[in-house]
Design a protein around this motif. Structure first.
Motif, PDB file in Angstrom:
ATOM      1  N   MET A 140      22.980  32.358  10.022  1.00  0.00           N
ATOM      2  CA  MET A 140      23.089  31.694  11.323  1.00  0.00           C
ATOM      3  C   MET A 140      22.222  30.439  11.362  1.00  0.00           C
ATOM      4  O   MET A 140      22.648  29.399  11.875  1.00  0.00           O
ATOM      5  N   MET A 141      20.999  30.519  10.811  1.00  0.00           N
ATOM      6  CA  MET A 141      20.111  29.354  10.799  1.00  0.00           C
ATOM      7  C   MET A 141      20.710  28.229   9.954  1.00  0.00           C
ATOM      8  O   MET A 141      20.575  27.055  10.295  1.00  0.00           O
ATOM      9  N   ARG A 142      21.379  28.576   8.869  1.00  0.00           N
ATOM     10  CA  ARG A 142      21.985  27.542   8.024  1.00  0.00           C
ATOM     11  C   ARG A 142      23.125  26.824   8.761  1.00  0.00           C
ATOM     12  O   ARG A 142      23.267  25.614   8.628  1.00  0.00           O
ATOM     13  N   TRP A 143      23.920  27.555   9.534  1.00  0.00           N
ATOM     14  CA  TRP A 143      24.958  26.905  10.334  1.00  0.00           C
ATOM     15  C   TRP A 143      24.314  26.037  11.412  1.00  0.00           C
ATOM     16  O   TRP A 143      24.755  24.915  11.665  1.00  0.00           O
ATOM     17  N   MET A 144      23.254  26.539  12.040  1.00  0.00           N
ATOM     18  CA  MET A 144      22.561  25.762  13.070  1.00  0.00           C
ATOM     19  C   MET A 144      21.915  24.514  12.471  1.00  0.00           C
ATOM     20  O   MET A 144      21.817  23.480  13.137  1.00  0.00           O
ATOM     21  N   GLY A 145      21.482  24.607  11.213  1.00  0.00           N
ATOM     22  CA  GLY A 145      20.868  23.461  10.547  1.00  0.00           C
ATOM     23  C   GLY A 145      21.784  22.252  10.492  1.00  0.00           C
ATOM     24  O   GLY A 145      21.323  21.109  10.491  1.00  0.00           O
ATOM     25  N   LEU A 146      23.087  22.494  10.464  1.00  0.00           N
ATOM     26  CA  LEU A 146      24.047  21.390  10.456  1.00  0.00           C
ATOM     27  C   LEU A 146      23.986  20.572  11.736  1.00  0.00           C
ATOM     28  O   LEU A 146      24.332  19.390  11.752  1.00  0.00           O
ATOM     29  N   MET A 147      23.539  21.178  12.818  1.00  0.00           N
ATOM     30  CA  MET A 147      23.500  20.525  14.122  1.00  0.00           C
ATOM     31  C   MET A 147      22.127  19.921  14.455  1.00  0.00           C
ATOM     32  O   MET A 147      21.975  19.246  15.456  1.00  0.00           O
ATOM     33  N   MET A 148      21.128  20.163  13.615  1.00  0.00           N
ATOM     34  CA  MET A 148      19.758  19.761  13.937  1.00  0.00           C
ATOM     35  C   MET A 148      19.622  18.260  14.186  1.00  0.00           C
ATOM     36  O   MET A 148      18.957  17.838  15.125  1.00  0.00           O
ATOM     37  N   ASP A 149      20.253  17.443  13.353  1.00  0.00           N
ATOM     38  CA  ASP A 149      20.142  16.001  13.540  1.00  0.00           C
ATOM     39  C   ASP A 149      20.704  15.579  14.899  1.00  0.00           C
ATOM     40  O   ASP A 149      20.115  14.768  15.602  1.00  0.00           O
ATOM     41  N   TRP A 170      20.978  17.523  17.578  1.00  0.00           N
ATOM     42  CA  TRP A 170      20.168  18.097  18.647  1.00  0.00           C
ATOM     43  C   TRP A 170      18.837  17.375  18.834  1.00  0.00           C
ATOM     44  O   TRP A 170      18.375  17.188  19.944  1.00  0.00           O
ATOM     45  N   VAL A 171      18.182  17.000  17.724  1.00  0.00           N
ATOM     46  CA  VAL A 171      16.828  16.464  17.793  1.00  0.00           C
ATOM     47  C   VAL A 171      16.788  14.942  17.652  1.00  0.00           C
ATOM     48  O   VAL A 171      15.885  14.292  18.171  1.00  0.00           O
ATOM     49  N   GLY A 172      17.756  14.369  16.970  1.00  0.00           N
ATOM     50  CA  GLY A 172      17.751  12.934  16.694  1.00  0.00           C
ATOM     51  C   GLY A 172      17.600  12.061  17.919  1.00  0.00           C
ATOM     52  O   GLY A 172      16.802  11.110  17.925  1.00  0.00           O
ATOM     53  N   SER A 173      18.346  12.346  18.973  1.00  0.00           N
ATOM     54  CA  SER A 173      18.253  11.507  20.175  1.00  0.00           C
ATOM     55  C   SER A 173      16.886  11.647  20.848  1.00  0.00           C
ATOM     56  O   SER A 173      16.370  10.686  21.425  1.00  0.00           O
ATOM     57  N   ASP A 174      16.275  12.833  20.753  1.00  0.00           N
ATOM     58  CA  ASP A 174      14.915  13.006  21.290  1.00  0.00           C
ATOM     59  C   ASP A 174      13.931  12.154  20.499  1.00  0.00           C
ATOM     60  O   ASP A 174      13.031  11.529  21.077  1.00  0.00           O
ATOM     61  N   TYR A 175      14.070  12.127  19.178  1.00  0.00           N
ATOM     62  CA  TYR A 175      13.188  11.307  18.351  1.00  0.00           C
ATOM     63  C   TYR A 175      13.375   9.829  18.687  1.00  0.00           C
ATOM     64  O   TYR A 175      12.404   9.079  18.754  1.00  0.00           O
ATOM     65  N   GLU A 176      14.608   9.403  18.884  1.00  0.00           N
ATOM     66  CA  GLU A 176      14.870   8.009  19.249  1.00  0.00           C
ATOM     67  C   GLU A 176      14.215   7.661  20.586  1.00  0.00           C
ATOM     68  O   GLU A 176      13.581   6.608  20.718  1.00  0.00           O
ATOM     69  N   ARG A 177      14.346   8.545  21.565  1.00  0.00           N
ATOM     70  CA  ARG A 177      13.740   8.316  22.879  1.00  0.00           C
ATOM     71  C   ARG A 177      12.213   8.312  22.777  1.00  0.00           C
ATOM     72  O   ARG A 177      11.534   7.470  23.361  1.00  0.00           O
ATOM     73  N   GLY A 178      11.655   9.241  22.004  1.00  0.00           N
ATOM     74  CA  GLY A 178      10.208   9.290  21.827  1.00  0.00           C
ATOM     75  C   GLY A 178       9.674   8.029  21.162  1.00  0.00           C
ATOM     76  O   GLY A 178       8.659   7.474  21.595  1.00  0.00           O
ATOM     77  N   LEU A 179      10.348   7.565  20.114  1.00  0.00           N
ATOM     78  CA  LEU A 179       9.912   6.344  19.447  1.00  0.00           C
ATOM     79  C   LEU A 179      10.030   5.134  20.369  1.00  0.00           C
ATOM     80  O   LEU A 179       9.161   4.248  20.363  1.00  0.00           O
ATOM     81  N   SER A 180      11.076   5.098  21.179  1.00  0.00           N
ATOM     82  CA  SER A 180      11.221   4.021  22.154  1.00  0.00           C
ATOM     83  C   SER A 180      10.081   4.063  23.175  1.00  0.00           C
ATOM     84  O   SER A 180       9.516   3.026  23.538  1.00  0.00           O
ATOM     85  N   ASN A 181       9.738   5.276  23.632  1.00  0.00           N
ATOM     86  CA  ASN A 181       8.607   5.435  24.557  1.00  0.00           C
ATOM     87  C   ASN A 181       7.307   4.976  23.899  1.00  0.00           C
ATOM     88  O   ASN A 181       6.483   4.293  24.537  1.00  0.00           O
ATOM     89  N   LEU A 182       7.115   5.356  22.620  1.00  0.00           N
ATOM     90  CA  LEU A 182       5.908   4.956  21.890  1.00  0.00           C
ATOM     91  C   LEU A 182       5.836   3.438  21.797  1.00  0.00           C
ATOM     92  O   LEU A 182       4.772   2.843  22.019  1.00  0.00           O
ATOM     93  N   LYS A 183       6.951   2.807  21.487  1.00  0.00           N
ATOM     94  CA  LYS A 183       7.015   1.345  21.388  1.00  0.00           C
ATOM     95  C   LYS A 183       6.595   0.711  22.725  1.00  0.00           C
ATOM     96  O   LYS A 183       5.783  -0.220  22.747  1.00  0.00           O
ATOM     97  N   THR A 184       7.125   1.243  23.825  1.00  0.00           N
ATOM     98  CA  THR A 184       6.795   0.718  25.152  1.00  0.00           C
ATOM     99  C   THR A 184       5.305   0.862  25.449  1.00  0.00           C
ATOM    100  O   THR A 184       4.665  -0.074  25.930  1.00  0.00           O
ATOM    101  N   VAL A 185       4.742   2.021  25.145  1.00  0.00           N
ATOM    102  CA  VAL A 185       3.316   2.273  25.397  1.00  0.00           C
ATOM    103  C   VAL A 185       2.451   1.338  24.563  1.00  0.00           C
ATOM    104  O   VAL A 185       1.534   0.681  25.089  1.00  0.00           O
ATOM    105  N   VAL A 186       2.718   1.258  23.262  1.00  0.00           N
ATOM    106  CA  VAL A 186       1.891   0.456  22.365  1.00  0.00           C
ATOM    107  C   VAL A 186       1.999  -1.032  22.697  1.00  0.00           C
ATOM    108  O   VAL A 186       0.995  -1.738  22.815  1.00  0.00           O
ATOM    109  N   GLU A 187       3.234  -1.518  22.842  1.00  0.00           N
ATOM    110  CA  GLU A 187       3.416  -2.939  23.114  1.00  0.00           C
ATOM    111  C   GLU A 187       2.912  -3.315  24.502  1.00  0.00           C
ATOM    112  O   GLU A 187       2.517  -4.446  24.737  1.00  0.00           O
ATOM    113  N   GLY A 188       2.886  -2.347  25.416  1.00  0.00           N
ATOM    114  CA  GLY A 188       2.351  -2.580  26.768  1.00  0.00           C
ATOM    115  C   GLY A 188       0.834  -2.707  26.783  1.00  0.00           C
ATOM    116  O   GLY A 188       0.268  -3.235  27.749  1.00  0.00           O
ATOM    117  N   GLN A 189       0.178  -2.222  25.722  1.00  0.00           N
ATOM    118  CA  GLN A 189      -1.289  -2.321  25.630  1.00  0.00           C
ATOM    119  C   GLN A 189      -1.716  -3.740  25.283  1.00  0.00           C
ATOM    120  O   GLN A 189      -2.874  -4.077  25.417  1.00  0.00           O
TER     121      GLN A 189
END
Length: 178
Positions: free
Chosen positions: A147-156, A158-177
């Motif tokens: 089951m975990m191996r089938w779920m692994g196919l979906m990980m990118d 499921w998590v990829g858009s969160d990573y993109e949003r987090g990095l965008s937030n980080l960029k905003t915070v850092v560049e705002g400093q």
């Protein structure tokens, strides 16, 4: 009665095929996203080398402002640990600890999601002139659980858009400093 037996046999064969195919799927789930930030690595590093600082740009905390957070260990670097707990299914509960830290270059963390398993995450800071390419990576060993191996196919997905949003937030915070 024969019809019911055929249905049961067909379902069993289908289940066996799905389980068998799962062992041909990747044994690891990996996700990686990058962004270029208009700042030197020295300005970015404090935000990825401290669990407390991740509150300023985390893509998950906005989903549940009631998430309970607790920190242990030093304020930054190796041993800095975050424990979080949320009823929100996309936030969940777990522990994240910085296990390796090379100033202005890399931060590696160990994640423990309890019954959901363990994983490793990393931040790599790569200078590009006056800017820095920040890569946020995630890797989880899926073991022999079909089951975990089938779920692994979906990980990118499921998590990829969160990573993109987090990095965008980080960029905003850092560049705002600024």
């Amino acid at each position: 009665m024969r019809f019911i037996k055929r249905i049961i046999v067909t379902l069993l064969v289908l289940i066996l095929i799905l389980v068998g195919v799962s062992y041909l799927l990747p044994g690891k789930a990996e996700v990686s996203r990058s962004i270029t930030i208009d700042a030197p690595a020295s300005k970015i590093f404090p935000y990825v080398n401290s669990m407390q600082e991740t509150e300023k740009w985390s893509p998950w905390l906005s989903r549940d402002p009631e998430t309970k957070l607790a920190y242990t260990g030093p304020d930054a670097g190796v041993g800095n640990t975050l424990t979080w707990s949320s009823e929100h299914p996309q936030v969940g509960s777990g522990i994240q600890e910085i296990v390796e830290s090379v100033e202005n270059q890399t931060v590696k963390t160990a994640l423990d999601f309890g019954d959901m398993g363990t994983a490793a995450a990393s931040f790599t800071l790569q200078p590009e002139g006056d800017q820095t390419k920040v890569t946020w990576g995630f890797e989880s060993d899926l073991g022999m659980n079909p089951m975990m191996r089938w779920m692994g196919l979906m990980m990118d997905e499921w998590v990829g858009s969160d990573y993109e949003r987090g990095l965008s937030n980080l960029k905003t915070v850092v560049e705002g400093q600024g």
